[in-house]
Motif scaffolding. Structure first.
Motif, PDB file in Angstrom:
ATOM      1  N   GLU A  94     -93.629  -0.971 -82.537  1.00 31.76           N
ATOM      2  CA  GLU A  94     -94.351   0.178 -82.376  1.00 31.76           C
ATOM      3  C   GLU A  94     -95.432   0.227 -83.652  1.00 31.76           C
ATOM      4  OE1 GLU A  94     -91.635   3.414 -82.169  1.00 31.76           O
ATOM      5  OE2 GLU A  94     -91.064   2.780 -80.148  1.00 31.76           O
ATOM      6  N   ILE A 144     -98.318  -2.206 -83.226  1.00 34.24           N
ATOM      7  CA  ILE A 144     -98.899  -1.796 -82.614  1.00 34.24           C
ATOM      8  C   ILE A 144    -100.224  -0.654 -83.055  1.00 34.24           C
ATOM      9  CG2 ILE A 144     -99.726  -0.592 -79.943  1.00 34.24           C
ATOM     10  CD1 ILE A 144     -96.849  -2.273 -79.219  1.00 34.24           C
ATOM     11  N   ARG A 145     -99.398   0.027 -83.693  1.00 35.20           N
ATOM     12  CA  ARG A 145    -100.067   1.377 -84.195  1.00 35.20           C
ATOM     13  C   ARG A 145    -100.973   1.071 -85.437  1.00 35.20           C
ATOM     14  NH1 ARG A 145     -95.803   3.688 -85.482  1.00 35.20           N
ATOM     15  NH2 ARG A 145     -95.746   3.218 -87.970  1.00 35.20           N
ATOM     16  N   HIS A 185    -102.810  -1.796 -85.514  1.00 37.28           N
ATOM     17  CA  HIS A 185    -103.736  -2.566 -85.048  1.00 37.28           C
ATOM     18  C   HIS A 185    -104.505  -2.127 -83.986  1.00 37.28           C
ATOM     19  CE1 HIS A 185    -101.075  -5.557 -87.213  1.00 37.28           C
ATOM     20  NE2 HIS A 185    -102.278  -6.050 -87.713  1.00 37.28           N
ATOM     21  N   PRO A 186    -105.241  -0.938 -84.089  1.00 43.05           N
ATOM     22  CA  PRO A 186    -105.828  -0.341 -83.000  1.00 43.05           C
ATOM     23  C   PRO A 186    -106.960  -1.063 -82.553  1.00 43.05           C
ATOM     24  CG  PRO A 186    -106.473   1.185 -85.138  1.00 43.05           C
ATOM     25  CD  PRO A 186    -105.285  -0.183 -85.218  1.00 43.05           C
ATOM     26  N   HIS A 187    -107.687  -1.833 -83.560  1.00 37.66           N
ATOM     27  CA  HIS A 187    -108.754  -2.731 -83.159  1.00 37.66           C
ATOM     28  C   HIS A 187    -108.279  -3.741 -82.052  1.00 37.66           C
ATOM     29  CE1 HIS A 187    -106.782  -4.375 -86.602  1.00 37.66           C
ATOM     30  NE2 HIS A 187    -107.449  -5.737 -86.414  1.00 37.66           N
ATOM     31  N   PHE A 204    -105.197  -3.473 -79.996  1.00 38.26           N
ATOM     32  CA  PHE A 204    -104.349  -2.959 -79.056  1.00 38.26           C
ATOM     33  C   PHE A 204    -104.965  -1.586 -78.344  1.00 38.26           C
ATOM     34  CE2 PHE A 204    -101.361  -5.025 -81.586  1.00 38.26           C
ATOM     35  CZ  PHE A 204    -100.755  -5.858 -80.768  1.00 38.26           C
ATOM     36  N   GLU A 205    -105.952  -1.021 -78.714  1.00 40.65           N
ATOM     37  CA  GLU A 205    -106.489   0.013 -78.076  1.00 40.65           C
ATOM     38  C   GLU A 205    -107.930  -0.210 -77.530  1.00 40.65           C
ATOM     39  OE1 GLU A 205    -107.496   3.381 -80.808  1.00 40.65           O
ATOM     40  OE2 GLU A 205    -105.402   3.718 -81.316  1.00 40.65           O
ATOM     41  N   GLU A 206    -107.948   0.098 -76.196  1.00 41.27           N
ATOM     42  CA  GLU A 206    -109.223  -0.065 -75.360  1.00 41.27           C
ATOM     43  C   GLU A 206    -110.422   0.410 -75.943  1.00 41.27           C
ATOM     44  OE1 GLU A 206    -110.369  -2.424 -72.245  1.00 41.27           O
ATOM     45  OE2 GLU A 206    -108.223  -2.116 -72.765  1.00 41.27           O
ATOM     46  N   ALA A 232    -111.699  -0.096 -78.925  1.00 44.43           N
ATOM     47  CA  ALA A 232    -111.729   0.107 -80.029  1.00 44.43           C
ATOM     48  C   ALA A 232    -112.802  -0.983 -80.968  1.00 44.43           C
ATOM     49  CB  ALA A 232    -110.411   0.109 -80.908  1.00 44.43           C
TER      50      ALA A 232
END
Length: 262
Positions: free
Chosen positions: A98, A101-102, A104-106, A108-110, A112
């Motif tokens: 978790e 992932i948290r 590395h938003p660049h 894992f986040e769509e 970003a």
């Protein structure tokens, strides 16, 4: 039965089961049962260094084994924590998954923005630390148990983020020279110890300004000395300790020349 026959490549739970057997109060291994976090911690640190050593030697077979030993340390600590009612190995795995992932938003986040990943990591880490760390200092959270060179570098980097830093290498070099003079002027053993510490801290700071990893640099210097000293001993034919200092210095220079030859 080997672990490879019972576990998929991504499954480390059989290792947790092995650790549970070893720590079983009735049927486990007496040595494993009597250990606690404090007694195992030195082994954890040692295994991390052995991983680094395998990498330094580019020995992939050794690296595989040492990573396994390091993973065993994670399983060992996790099992002790589980027995104490704190957390289990699966909790450790879930938490780090978790966190990655948290942070590395660049990735894992769509949608970003793919900005500087390291800067974003540090910003998110700082925000997380501020939420749970009662110490408001910029130096909060730098582990005291880190190797001294590494901790010096980390706290210097933290201080630099607040603007407390030399603007260039000139100030860092001047500080090294100042601290060296203070070592030479120290009159008591306690003063010498303090000033040597200040000198080492200043050298780490200079290394940071020059973008040199002080730990890597010192390991390389250790390895270089080791090689030259062994050549000297061989050149002396077993009589090295009995030689005069001038004779040893001559052998040192010969060893340097010999090791430079292609």
């Amino acid at each position: 039965m080997s672990s490879s026959s019972t576990a998929s490549p991504a499954d480390i739970m059989p290792l947790a089961n092995v650790m549970a057997r070893l720590r079983d109060p009735e049927t486990g291994c007496p040595w494993d049962i009597e250990q606690d976090f404090a007694s195992i911690a030195p082994y954890t640190i040692e295994e991390a260094y052995e991983v680094a050593d395998a990498i330094e030697r580019n020995d992939m077979a050794a690296l595989r084994d040492e990573l396994g030993d390091l993973l065993l340390q994670v399983a060992f600590h996790s099992r002790m924590a589980e027995q104490g009612g704190h957390f289990a190995l699966q909790d450790v795995i879930d938490a780090i998954t978790e966190k990655m992932i948290r942070r590395h938003p660049h990735v894992f986040e769509e949608g970003a923005a793919r900005e500087d990943g390291h800067a974003q990591w540090e910003a998110i880490k700082a925000a997380e630390r501020a939420e749970k760390e009662p110490d408001p200092s910029a130096l909060a959270g730098v582990a005291i148990a880190l190797p001294a060179l590494l901790r010096a570098e980390k706290i210097q980097k933290r201080a630099a983020r607040t603007g407390f830093d030399w603007p260039d290498t000139v100030g860092a070099i001047d500080k090294v020279e100042e601290e060296l003079a203070e070592v030479q002027a120290a009159e008591s053993q306690a003063d010498r110890e303090e000033e040597i510490g200040d000198l080492l801290f200043a050298v780490v700071n200079l290394a940071r300004h020059l973008k040199v990893d002080p730990e890597v640099a010192l390991r390389a210097a250790n390895a270089k000395f080791d090689k030259r000293f062994r050549v000297m001993e061989n050149l002396a034919g077993g009589g090295f300790p009995a030689l005069s200092l001038d004779e040893k210095e001559a052998l040192w220079q010969q060893a340097k020349r010999q090791l430079k030859q292609p």
